[in-house]
Every structure is written in structure tokens, then in C-alpha cells.
Design a protein around this motif. Structure first.
Motif, PDB file in Angstrom:
ATOM      1  N   LYS A  83      -8.760 -30.010  24.158  1.00  0.00           N
ATOM      2  CA  LYS A  83      -7.824 -31.126  24.190  1.00  0.00           C
ATOM      3  C   LYS A  83      -8.170 -32.227  23.203  1.00  0.00           C
ATOM      4  O   LYS A  83      -7.422 -33.200  23.079  1.00  0.00           O
ATOM      5  CB  LYS A  83      -7.768 -31.700  25.604  1.00  0.00           C
ATOM      6  CG  LYS A  83      -7.271 -30.708  26.644  1.00  0.00           C
ATOM      7  CD  LYS A  83      -7.171 -31.352  28.014  1.00  0.00           C
ATOM      8  CE  LYS A  83      -6.649 -30.332  29.043  1.00  0.00           C
ATOM      9  NZ  LYS A  83      -6.521 -30.937  30.397  1.00  0.00           N
ATOM     10  N   ALA A  84      -9.296 -32.099  22.489  1.00  0.00           N
ATOM     11  CA  ALA A  84      -9.754 -33.202  21.638  1.00  0.00           C
ATOM     12  C   ALA A  84      -9.533 -32.960  20.142  1.00  0.00           C
ATOM     13  O   ALA A  84      -9.776 -33.859  19.337  1.00  0.00           O
ATOM     14  CB  ALA A  84     -11.240 -33.464  21.894  1.00  0.00           C
ATOM     15  N   HIS A  85      -9.097 -31.755  19.761  1.00  0.00           N
ATOM     16  CA  HIS A  85      -8.932 -31.491  18.331  1.00  0.00           C
ATOM     17  C   HIS A  85      -7.729 -32.270  17.807  1.00  0.00           C
ATOM     18  O   HIS A  85      -6.608 -32.103  18.300  1.00  0.00           O
ATOM     19  CB  HIS A  85      -8.734 -29.995  18.088  1.00  0.00           C
ATOM     20  CG  HIS A  85      -8.990 -29.588  16.671  1.00  0.00           C
ATOM     21  ND1 HIS A  85      -8.245 -30.064  15.609  1.00  0.00           N
ATOM     22  CD2 HIS A  85      -9.908 -28.747  16.121  1.00  0.00           C
ATOM     23  CE1 HIS A  85      -8.686 -29.544  14.485  1.00  0.00           C
ATOM     24  NE2 HIS A  85      -9.702 -28.740  14.760  1.00  0.00           N
ATOM     25  N   PRO A  86      -7.915 -33.126  16.802  1.00  0.00           N
ATOM     26  CA  PRO A  86      -6.834 -34.020  16.362  1.00  0.00           C
ATOM     27  C   PRO A  86      -5.662 -33.321  15.686  1.00  0.00           C
ATOM     28  O   PRO A  86      -4.578 -33.891  15.600  1.00  0.00           O
ATOM     29  CB  PRO A  86      -7.540 -34.966  15.383  1.00  0.00           C
ATOM     30  CG  PRO A  86      -8.708 -34.173  14.865  1.00  0.00           C
ATOM     31  CD  PRO A  86      -9.153 -33.331  16.019  1.00  0.00           C
TER      32      PRO A  86
ATOM     33  N   LYS B  38      -6.142 -37.053   0.341  1.00  0.00           N
ATOM     34  CA  LYS B  38      -5.203 -37.414   1.398  1.00  0.00           C
ATOM     35  C   LYS B  38      -4.879 -36.244   2.321  1.00  0.00           C
ATOM     36  O   LYS B  38      -4.232 -36.437   3.349  1.00  0.00           O
ATOM     37  CB  LYS B  38      -3.909 -37.946   0.777  1.00  0.00           C
ATOM     38  CG  LYS B  38      -4.090 -39.195  -0.081  1.00  0.00           C
ATOM     39  CD  LYS B  38      -2.769 -39.611  -0.707  1.00  0.00           C
ATOM     40  CE  LYS B  38      -2.946 -40.824  -1.615  1.00  0.00           C
ATOM     41  NZ  LYS B  38      -1.671 -41.204  -2.275  1.00  0.00           N
ATOM     42  N   SER B  39      -5.291 -35.032   1.942  1.00  0.00           N
ATOM     43  CA  SER B  39      -4.895 -33.847   2.709  1.00  0.00           C
ATOM     44  C   SER B  39      -5.435 -33.886   4.140  1.00  0.00           C
ATOM     45  O   SER B  39      -4.778 -33.419   5.069  1.00  0.00           O
ATOM     46  CB  SER B  39      -5.371 -32.579   1.998  1.00  0.00           C
ATOM     47  OG  SER B  39      -6.782 -32.552   1.892  1.00  0.00           O
ATOM     48  N   LEU B  40      -6.631 -34.438   4.327  1.00  0.00           N
ATOM     49  CA  LEU B  40      -7.207 -34.489   5.678  1.00  0.00           C
ATOM     50  C   LEU B  40      -6.475 -35.492   6.561  1.00  0.00           C
ATOM     51  O   LEU B  40      -6.420 -35.324   7.782  1.00  0.00           O
ATOM     52  CB  LEU B  40      -8.691 -34.829   5.599  1.00  0.00           C
ATOM     53  CG  LEU B  40      -9.574 -33.759   4.953  1.00  0.00           C
ATOM     54  CD1 LEU B  40     -11.004 -34.254   4.824  1.00  0.00           C
ATOM     55  CD2 LEU B  40      -9.535 -32.461   5.739  1.00  0.00           C
ATOM     56  N   SER B  41      -5.903 -36.521   5.956  1.00  0.00           N
ATOM     57  CA  SER B  41      -5.114 -37.476   6.742  1.00  0.00           C
ATOM     58  C   SER B  41      -3.855 -36.812   7.268  1.00  0.00           C
ATOM     59  O   SER B  41      -3.380 -37.147   8.364  1.00  0.00           O
ATOM     60  CB  SER B  41      -4.742 -38.689   5.878  1.00  0.00           C
ATOM     61  OG  SER B  41      -5.904 -39.391   5.474  1.00  0.00           O
TER      62      SER B  41
ATOM     63  N   HIS C 142      -0.195 -30.230  16.175  1.00  0.00           N
ATOM     64  CA  HIS C 142       0.194 -31.510  16.762  1.00  0.00           C
ATOM     65  C   HIS C 142       1.540 -31.979  16.168  1.00  0.00           C
ATOM     66  O   HIS C 142       1.789 -31.839  14.967  1.00  0.00           O
ATOM     67  CB  HIS C 142      -0.890 -32.553  16.462  1.00  0.00           C
ATOM     68  CG  HIS C 142      -0.810 -33.766  17.307  1.00  0.00           C
ATOM     69  ND1 HIS C 142       0.159 -34.721  17.139  1.00  0.00           N
ATOM     70  CD2 HIS C 142      -1.583 -34.189  18.356  1.00  0.00           C
ATOM     71  CE1 HIS C 142      -0.004 -35.694  18.025  1.00  0.00           C
ATOM     72  NE2 HIS C 142      -1.057 -35.389  18.780  1.00  0.00           N
ATOM     73  N   PRO C 143       2.419 -32.548  16.986  1.00  0.00           N
ATOM     74  CA  PRO C 143       3.721 -33.014  16.475  1.00  0.00           C
ATOM     75  C   PRO C 143       3.611 -33.999  15.314  1.00  0.00           C
ATOM     76  O   PRO C 143       4.445 -33.981  14.406  1.00  0.00           O
ATOM     77  CB  PRO C 143       4.348 -33.675  17.715  1.00  0.00           C
ATOM     78  CG  PRO C 143       3.714 -32.997  18.876  1.00  0.00           C
ATOM     79  CD  PRO C 143       2.319 -32.678  18.447  1.00  0.00           C
ATOM     80  N   ASP C 144       2.594 -34.866  15.339  1.00  0.00           N
ATOM     81  CA  ASP C 144       2.432 -35.813  14.225  1.00  0.00           C
ATOM     82  C   ASP C 144       2.133 -35.094  12.919  1.00  0.00           C
ATOM     83  O   ASP C 144       2.605 -35.489  11.845  1.00  0.00           O
ATOM     84  CB  ASP C 144       1.301 -36.801  14.541  1.00  0.00           C
ATOM     85  CG  ASP C 144       1.666 -37.764  15.655  1.00  0.00           C
ATOM     86  OD1 ASP C 144       2.864 -37.850  15.994  1.00  0.00           O
ATOM     87  OD2 ASP C 144       0.743 -38.396  16.214  1.00  0.00           O
TER      88      ASP C 144
ATOM     89  N   ILE D 193      -7.310 -35.878  10.669  1.00  0.00           N
ATOM     90  CA  ILE D 193      -8.771 -35.904  10.776  1.00  0.00           C
ATOM     91  C   ILE D 193      -9.248 -37.356  10.781  1.00  0.00           C
ATOM     92  O   ILE D 193      -8.885 -38.129   9.894  1.00  0.00           O
ATOM     93  CB  ILE D 193      -9.417 -35.128   9.607  1.00  0.00           C
ATOM     94  CG1 ILE D 193      -8.977 -33.661   9.637  1.00  0.00           C
ATOM     95  CG2 ILE D 193     -10.938 -35.224   9.680  1.00  0.00           C
ATOM     96  CD1 ILE D 193      -9.341 -32.910  10.886  1.00  0.00           C
ATOM     97  N   PRO D 194     -10.065 -37.762  11.760  1.00  0.00           N
ATOM     98  CA  PRO D 194     -10.530 -39.156  11.842  1.00  0.00           C
ATOM     99  C   PRO D 194     -11.355 -39.566  10.625  1.00  0.00           C
ATOM    100  O   PRO D 194     -11.960 -38.710   9.948  1.00  0.00           O
ATOM    101  CB  PRO D 194     -11.386 -39.171  13.112  1.00  0.00           C
ATOM    102  CG  PRO D 194     -10.987 -37.962  13.885  1.00  0.00           C
ATOM    103  CD  PRO D 194     -10.565 -36.941  12.886  1.00  0.00           C
TER     104      PRO D 194
END
Length: 797
Positions: free
Chosen positions: A640-643, A525-528, A667-669, A532-533
Motif C-alpha cells: 500500500k506504500a508504493h507511490p 523529470k521522469s521520476l516525478s 496510481h491514478p495520478d 517518486i518522493p
């Protein structure tokens, strides 16, 4: 392993050795300690009393008034305990007594009746709730036996004691016992070992008339001994036995169970008692379980078995899981009249596998899975029978059924005194080595140039010459072996990659970052958490076959979740600012499912947060690091595309045609996923590329002989143009005389049109072979301005 010092004294004479010296010397000889605790710490003025009368309290239904004889007087004590009876011996805290936690006992009144002291529970004598007998769990500690009234309770109950907790390594299962730790003490201090004397006096009848035993799988059960005891009388154990178990971390149950636990702690050999009247056809069969066979164990849980699990069965069904736990149906109860005592030696790998498969680990299985000497089985079961006889708990039936097809014999190891001295840097004579090994109960015969060492079966960890070298070292004393330099014909050195790693770490430390090291095993779950897509190649995790749990079930493909975990942990503990980095490996599989070893790539990840930290704090650290690594001609391009990063505050680090990393604000999320309410900055760099482009060699140039000329200029450009674009035009057109270009101001205000900004630069000009004239500088300066106007439509402010 909890070792009460008073119990240890049964086997070795250590009365003249202080607790501090005992612990220190045992640690130096290899028996590491975790803690040393005083059993009845804080207990003062507690004596043995006898309850003479119990009367109802006239003003309270839940209280009683007792008359307690404490030797020189009879005290009136009011209590709410409901487990006491007239004639019981109990610990009594007199007026003025102290109990754990700083509680002082005073004379007082309870509902109008005077109370001159307090009857003590086990908890009030500093015992943990987990070891208190059920009969005393919610009441007063009832003492079984005869005592001198008024005697100090700490002396009468052996509470003037300390318990040493030893850290026992898996290769020393013999030390998971009082006898084992006594052997270590005996060897460490070179004092004799006193083994218990086992002598059964009143054996009757013949065991073969009571039970038959069959072992169907000798690979999984190397030895099995059964003994029978009849006329069983189930009751509470005497207080001395209960106290020893409690100090060793085991809750007393009843006399039979307590004896089996006592022997397990004493010898390290688990035992089990079955109610023989519940064994069908009085027959025991040691076999593999049948597929989907079920058993309800003593803890009340029904467990499904398979053919890999070894069970103890009667003629109809299984009555216990070998080496782990017995079943509920054959449990010894108050109505039990005859018991079958079992002592066996089971295959350690099978016990470990079965215990893990069933999700159940016990004191017995934890010992069996490390490997137990099959030759102590007989001694242990005879010791249990002796205790049953001495406590009057039953009558021992004569003889035993002992199935032991392939007896384990002592084995020999040849050791060379010269080899021992060479490895240890000592000059021990063969006689000194023999004396040292003899202290460990190893028999030694001197040959021409070697020593033949006979290994007793309880030391299953000794199999090679180097093992004997270690034994000599730790008993002779690591602390008295002189320090010597290693000898060899070659010298080791670090590779250039290792030197770069060391230099990188020391540089980042100097820049204020702390190094962290995290697990390579992570949660899927760490990548979520870092957005990470699902279709990203980073999601191609390597799953572990035997994980510690879901949180550690896959190999990491990014260091960012680990670093964010550390930063979040600090943030949640109110650390105002944190700066950290990790240099570690990620694991990228070539194929899924795995058919070959994965690609191990090194990554360098830096992270920071704090009130005075922003994007440029992180960029400054990265630039400083790369500069010190000799990496020049860097550039930064917006990403601008790195999640995982904020789309407007992120940049790729460029060197030539390579993207060597990414840095920016998280990213804020992602921040919300980790519980941050402030900004966090991360840089993620491919360290494999850094290793290729790093240049640690340094060249020096003499200071310039000729003076420099400085010109400042401010140009107005559109907002969409970056400093990098302006800087490149300036440097391209500065020719050989432009030494440096520095941005020193960015302005947006009333004098500047909306959508524009003013960029101010300081340009330094210098020639290596002459003093520059104003005409030369003006020519280059004008060229720069002209190109800025042509390419960016810039205007001089």
C-alpha cells in the motif's frame, strides 16, 4: 550529401549506367543512400520563353498582361508576379502542361483577359522553398543567360535529372563533396576519373601589394591561403550555377557567394570571401579570441567568444569565426570592389568544440569538424578564382599567400595478401589486390611477402592494415565474396545468465508481450511523473557531462517511466491494447558526486492495458513466467506504500525472504501524468534475483497409479482475510495426502452477513502407495476445517 546525377557526370562517364544500377552498386561498395528523387517530377510541356511586353491589366491593379515569345508563337499570359521585366527569359507552362501535384494548365480568363498558359516559379518546377533564390522567392524564376526559345525547359535547365542523397559516415569527410562521390563511383565501376582542369589566364599585379597574412596558432590552423580579386561585379549567377546549387540543397545568393558554395560542394573545402576594403590595414591575423571578445556574425547574432575559439582578425578586431562564419562588418555587398578569398585548414576538434560552444553549426563547420585534407586548399581556391574569371565577376590578382609550415605527406601501410585472404575468405592474388586498390587511387608497390600501399592525404581514414582489408572487400564486392564458416580452435557459447535472459524473452513473447528497448538516458523529470518522493534513493541520478539535451541528461534508475512512455505513445495513437516488456539496466551510484563506476542492476518491467486486461491478467503472466523459470513457492503480499501504484491494487512478489518485485495497477495520478484515461498495469521485477533462483533443469515423475479423491468446501470468513492465509492453513494441515488446493468461487450475497464472504475450494487427495479410504480423507478434511475455525473463526457454509 545531395548528389545531382547530371553534376556527377562532369567527373565520370556514367551515361550508359542506369540510375538503378548506379545506386545499387554504390550501396554495395559502401555508399549508403537515403533517397533518390526526380528533380522536376510531374513537370510536362514547360518551355523557355522570353517576355516581349508587359502591360497593365485594365481590370486589376495587381495583375499584368505579358506577351511571351515561345519560339513558334507569341502568347498572351496574365500574371500577378512583380519581379519580371521585358527581355527576361522565363519558364512557360503551355496550355495542356502538367505541374507537380497533378496541376494541369488550361486556357482561361483572368478578370476578362485571356491567359494562354502560365509563367512558372521555381516552386512550380518542384524546388523546395528553402533553396529558391530570394530574387525569385515570391515570383517567377528569372533565367540568367541565353536560351533557345521554345526549348523544353527540363532539358535547357538540366531538370531531366535525379538527385541521390547519400548517408556519409563521419570517417569519410572526403565524400562530402562531388569529387569524393565521383571517386567512389570511379572505383566502384572501374572507370576513369575526370578532374576539373584549372587554368587562370588573366592574372594581374601581385597579391602582396594588397594584403598581408599572419598565422599565430599553427596548431589550430594548419594551412591558410589568401587570394585577392578586384573589380568585383556582384550580380545573380548564371542559371546553370544556380540550378546546380539548388539541386544540391543550397540557396543561390549572388555570384561570389555562389562560387564559394559551388567549390565547397565540388571539393569539400569551405571558402570565405571578405570585403578587403573593410579589412583594417589590409592585414589578416589568425589568432585565438580574447576573453569575452564579441563578434556579430552574418546571421545578425552577436556572439561572445573565449580564448578557445579561433578567429580571423584584421589589425583591430575579429572579422570571422574560423571555420564557422564570417562577421557582418566584412560581408561582401553590392558595393564591394575588392575581395579577399580565404581557404584554410582548421583543427577539427577545435571547430567541433567551438561550434558546440557557440550553439551554431554551418555547412563549413560540419565539414571542418570531420577533418579535411590540407592539400586540397590550394586547388579549391584556384578553382574559385577560375570560376570568377570565367563568369566575368572580377579580375584575379596574381599569386597567393600560402602559410603551410608542416606539409602533410602521403603515408604508407604494409599489408599482407595472405592476411587479406584469411580475413575475407577469398583467394585473391597480389595482382588482383593491387588492381583493386589502384582503382581507389592508392599507389601500391609489391615487396616479397607484402604490399606497400601509399595513402593519399584525402583518405585520412586509412591508417591500419585492417582498413585496407575493408577497402579491398568493398571494391572487390561484398556480394561476390563467397560465404565461409569462421575458423578457430575454440567455440563460443552463452553463459547461463544469457540463456536465462533469452528464455525469459522468448517466454514473454509467447505470452503475447512485445519486447521494447529504450534509452538509458532519461529526463530528471521522469521520476516525478511516477510520483517518486524527493528523498527516494532513486532520485540519486548520475548526470551526464555532455547530454544531448535535458530530456536525455541523466542515467535511469527505473525502467517504469520508459515503459509508461511507450504505452502512452501507443494509447495516444488509438492502439486499443498494448502489452510490452523491457529487460534492461538501471544505474545506481555508490556516491554523489561520482567517484567510481555505478552499480548496474538488471530489471524486468512488464506493462499492459486494454479492455479485457485487469490485475489478474498481469499476475497470470508473471506467475506463468516464474513457473517456467522453475521458481516455486511464490506468494503475494499487499503493498500500500508504493507511490507509483494504486494503494488497494498492488502486491509485492515474495520468494522466501526476498521481495523480487512489485505488480499492480498504476496510481491514478500517474495515469493522468501520462495522459491515460483507462487503467494500466505494471510489474517491476529485480532480474538479478531471478538469475539466482531460476532453475531451468527439469525432473519428471511417473503418472500416479492410484486414484484421487476430491472434496469441495465453502467457508465463511471475514472480508479482511486473504485467500493466501486460508490456502496456507489448508496446505499446512493437509499432510502428505493433500495433492492440491484450488479456489474456485468467492461469493458475497443475501445468505452471507455483511462484512463476510464465502470462499469455495476444491481439495484433491491422493496417496502414492495406496488407494485412500474415506476415513483417511475425512480425518484430514476435518482437521483442516477445525484449524480454519480456530485461526480465522471460519464457518463451514
Amino acid at each position: 550529401m545531395l548528389v545531382p546525377v547530371s553534376w556527377l557526370k562532369d567527373y565520370v562517364e556514367i551515361d550508359n549506367i542506369s540510375l538503378e544500377e548506379l545506386e545499387e552498386r554504390l550501396v554495395l561498395s559502401g555508399s549508403n543512400t537515403e533517397t533518390v528523387t526526380e528533380v522536376a517530377e510531374g513537370v510536362k510541356k514547360v518551355v523557355i520563353g522570353k517576355i516581349m511586353e508587359i502591360n497593365k491589366h485594365p481590370n486589376a491593379d495587381k495583375l499584368v498582361i505579358t506577351k511571351v515569345d515561345v519560339g513558334d508563337e507569341v502568347l498572351q499570359i496574365v500574371t500577378g508576379a512583380d519581379n519580371i521585366n521585358e527581355g527576361d527569359f522565363v519558364p512557360v507552362a503551355l496550355v495542356g502542361a502538367w505541374l507537380p501535384g497533378g496541376m494541369k494548365i488550361k486556357r482561361g480568363k483572368l478578370r476578362g483577359e485571356t491567359s494562354n498558359g502560365m509563367l512558372c516559379s521555381a516552386e512550380e518546377l518542384n524546388f523546395d522553398d528553402s533553396v529558391i533564390p530570394k530574387s525569385s522567392k515570391d515570383g517567377i524564376l528569372i533565367l540568367k543567360g541565353k536560351y533557345t526559345l521554345g526549348e523544353n525547359a527540363k532539358e535547357a535547365l538540366e531538370l531531366n535529372d535525379n538527385v541521390i542523397e547519400f548517408e556519409i559516415t563521419p570517417n569519410r569527410p572526403d565524400c562530402l563533396s562531388m569529387i569524393g562521390m565521383a571517386r567512389e563511383t570511379s572505383a566502384t565501376f572501374d572507370i576513369p576519373m575526370n578532374y576539373p582542369r584549372i587554368n587562370l589566364k588573366n592574372e594581374i599585379e601581385d597579391v602582396k601589394d594588397y594584403v598581408s597574412i599572419e598565422v599565430k596558432d599553427s596548431n589550430l590552423c594548419k594551412r591558410y591561403i589568401g587570394r585577392v580579386v578586384k573589380d568585383i561585379k556582384i550580380e545573380q549567377s548564371p542559371t546553370w550555377l544556380q540550378m546546380r546549387l539548388m539541386k544540391a540543397g543550397v540557396r543561390p545568393i549572388n555570384n561570389i557567394v555562389d562560387i564559394t558554395n559551388y567549390v565547397m560542394l565540388e571539393y569539400g573545402q569551405p571558402l570565405h570571401a571578405y570585403d578587403l576594403d573593410k579589412i583594417k590595414e589590409k592585414k589578416i591575423i589568425v589568432r585565438r579570441a580574447q576573453e569575452d571578445e564579441k563578434i556579430k556574425t552574418l546571421d545578425g547574432v552577436e556572439r561572445k567568444l573565449d580564448e578557445e575559439v579561433l578567429v580571423i582578425a584584421d589589425a583591430e578586431k575579429s572579422v570571422g569565426i574560423a571555420g564557422i562564419m564570417g562577421d557582418e562588418a566584412s560581408e561582401v555587398t553590392d558595393s564591394t570592389d575588392t575581395i579577399l578569398l580565404e581557404a584554410a585548414n582548421f583543427n577539427k576538434r577545435n571547430i567541433r568544440t567551438s561550434s558546440r560552444k557557440l550553439g551554431h553549426r554551418t555547412e563549413a563547420s560540419s565539414r571542418f569538424e570531420k577533418g579535411i585534407d590540407p592539400n586540397i586548399v590550394e586547388v579549391a581556391i584556384d578553382r574559385a578564382c577560375q570560376l570568377i574569371e570565367e563568369l566575368g565577376a572580377g579580375k584575379v590578382i596574381k599569386g597567393k599567400i600560402d602559410i603551410y609550415d608542416e606539409k602533410l605527406e602521403n603515408w604508407s601501410i604494409d599489408v599482407r595478401p595472405n592476411r587479406i585472404n584469411s580475413l575475407l575468405g577469398t583467394k585473391l592474388s597480389p595482382e588482383e589486390i593491387i588492381k583493386t586498390l589502384t582503382r581507389l587511387e592508392l599507389s601500391v608497390e609489391k615487396q616479397e611477402d607484402r604490399l606497400e600501399v601509399s595513402i593519399p592525404t584525402f583518405r585520412q581514414d586509412l591508417v591500419k592494415e585492417i582498413d585496407i582489408v575493408e577497402e579491398v572487400a568493398r571494391i572487390y564486392g561484398y556480394n561476390i565474396i563467397e560465404s565461409t564458416l569462421p575458423k578457430g580452435a575454440t567455440w563460443g557459447g552463452k553463459t547461463i545468465e544469457q540463456e536465462i535472459e533469452d528464455y525469459t524473452k522468448s517466454t514473454l513473447n509467447a505470452l503475447g508481450l512485445n519486447e521494447i528497448t529504450t534509452f538509458s538516458f532519461v529526463s530528471p523529470k521522469s521520476l516525478s511523473l511516477i510520483n517518486i518522493p524527493e528523498d527516494s534513493f532513486l532520485r540519486r541520478n548520475i548526470n551526464l557531462i555532455n547530454p544531448l539535451g535535458e530530456e536525455y541528461s541523466v542515467m535511469r534508475t527505473s525502467l517504469m517511466p520508459n515503459l509508461l512512455d511507450v504505452l502512452a505513445r501507443n494509447f495516444k495513437r488509438n492502439v486499443p491494447a498494448a502489452l510490452a516488456f523491457e529487460l534492461g539496466r538501471i544505474f545506481i551510484p555508490h556516491d554523489i558526486p561520482i567517484t567510481s563506476l555505478p552499480l548496474e542492476k538488471k530489471r524486468l518491467t512488464l506493462g499492459m492495458y486494454g479492455d479485457d486486461i485487469d490485475f489478474f491478467s498481469l499476475k497470470g503472466v508473471v506467475c506463468d513466467l516464474l513457473d517456467r523459470l522453475g521458481i516455486k513457492d511464490l506468494s503475494f503480499e499487499p503493498e500500500k506504500a508504493h507511490p507509483s501504484f494504486h494503494p488497494g491494487r498492488c502486491a509485492n512478489i515474495i520468494h522466501g525472504n526476498d521481495v523480487i518485485g512489485t505488480l499492480g495497477e498504476i496510481h491514478p495520478d500517474v495515469l493522468e501524468n501520462y495522459g491515460f484515461d483507462n487503467r494500466v498495469y505494471i510489474a517491476d521485477i529485480d532480474f538479478n534475483i531471478l538469475l539466482q533462483i531460476t532453475r531451468l533443469d527439469r525432473t519428471y515423475k511417473p503418472l500416479p497409479k492410484y486414484p484421487a479423491t476430491t472434496r469441495d468446501m465453502a467457508v465463511i470468513v471475514k472480508e479482511e482475510f486473504y485467500h493466501k492465509e486460508i490456502e496456507e492453513i489448508i496446505l499446512e494441515n493437509g499432510g502428505s495426502i493433500l495433492e492440491s488446493c484450488t479456489l474456485f468461487d468467492v461469493y458475497r450475497g443475501k445468505q452471507i452477513s455483511k462484512g463476510d464472504k464465502s470462499m469455495a475450494y476444491s481439495l484433491t487427495f491422493r496417496a502414492k502407495d495406496r488407494t485412500l479410504t474415506d476415513a483417511e480423507v475425512n480425518k484430514v478434511f476435518d482437521k483442516i476445517l477445525n484449524q480454519l475455525k480456530i485461526k480465522l473463526n471460519a464457518e463451514l457454509r
